[in-house]
Design a protein around this motif. Structure first.
Motif, mmCIF file in Angstrom:
data_model
loop_
_atom_site.group_PDB
_atom_site.id
_atom_site.type_symbol
_atom_site.label_atom_id
_atom_site.label_comp_id
_atom_site.label_asym_id
_atom_site.label_seq_id
_atom_site.Cartn_x
_atom_site.Cartn_y
_atom_site.Cartn_z
ATOM 1 N N VAL A 61 0.845 -1.203 0.000
ATOM 2 C CA VAL A 61 0.000 0.000 0.000
ATOM 3 C C VAL A 61 0.874 1.243 0.000
ATOM 4 N N LYS A 62 1.906 1.240 0.811
ATOM 5 C CA LYS A 62 2.825 2.386 0.889
ATOM 6 C C LYS A 62 3.430 2.670 -0.489
ATOM 7 N N HIS A 63 3.851 1.624 -1.174
ATOM 8 C CA HIS A 63 4.449 1.773 -2.502
ATOM 9 C C HIS A 63 3.417 2.286 -3.513
ATOM 10 N N LEU A 64 2.215 1.736 -3.486
ATOM 11 C CA LEU A 64 1.178 2.161 -4.424
ATOM 12 C C LEU A 64 0.800 3.625 -4.220
ATOM 13 N N VAL A 65 0.750 4.066 -2.966
ATOM 14 C CA VAL A 65 0.446 5.475 -2.677
ATOM 15 C C VAL A 65 1.611 6.353 -3.123
ATOM 16 N N ALA A 66 2.836 5.937 -2.839
ATOM 17 C CA ALA A 66 4.014 6.722 -3.212
ATOM 18 C C ALA A 66 4.125 6.874 -4.728
ATOM 19 N N LYS A 110 1.684 6.974 -6.677
ATOM 20 C CA LYS A 110 0.422 7.607 -7.090
ATOM 21 C C LYS A 110 -0.429 6.688 -7.966
ATOM 22 N N MET A 111 -0.366 5.403 -7.647
ATOM 23 C CA MET A 111 -1.200 4.428 -8.345
ATOM 24 C C MET A 111 -2.566 4.340 -7.676
ATOM 25 N N ILE A 112 -2.599 4.666 -6.386
ATOM 26 C CA ILE A 112 -3.859 4.758 -5.658
ATOM 27 C C ILE A 112 -3.808 5.999 -4.793
#
Length: 92
Positions: free
Chosen positions: A16-21, A23-25
């Motif tokens: 989740v941290k990676h996806l937010v970073a 900007k995928m989610i």
């Protein structure tokens, strides 16, 4: 399951941290997203355990027939497991 639930939780948080970073989610509630991703990952990883349990039940029902025909338990376990994996469209 081959991983501990704590480790799966860690993997979910990192994902989740990676996806937010990247900007995928976007989320205003990262804790809720972490919880849902963790639940999804645990369910997927536990699928093989559920399939193994089902195979044991099936083979237990045919135990006498297997003994009479001389069928190998490990070989039959593998065959039944592959059939159930195909049935559930699981990748093991």
């Amino acid at each position: 399951m081959i991983f501990s639930k704590d480790y799966v939780g860690y993997l979910a948080r990192q994902t989740v941290k990676h996806l937010v970073a990247e900007k995928m989610i976007h989320t205003d509630k990262p804790a809720l997203v972490n919880e849902r991703v963790t639940t999804g990952m645990v369910d997927e990883l536990a699928l093989e355990d559920r399939i193994n349990d089902e195979v044991r039940v099936i083979l237990e029902a045919f135990q006498d027939d297997m003994r009479k025909t001389g069928a190998s338990y490990p070989e039959m376990f593998k065959k039944v497991k592959n059939e159930l994996a195909r049935k559930y469209k699981a990748v093991l």
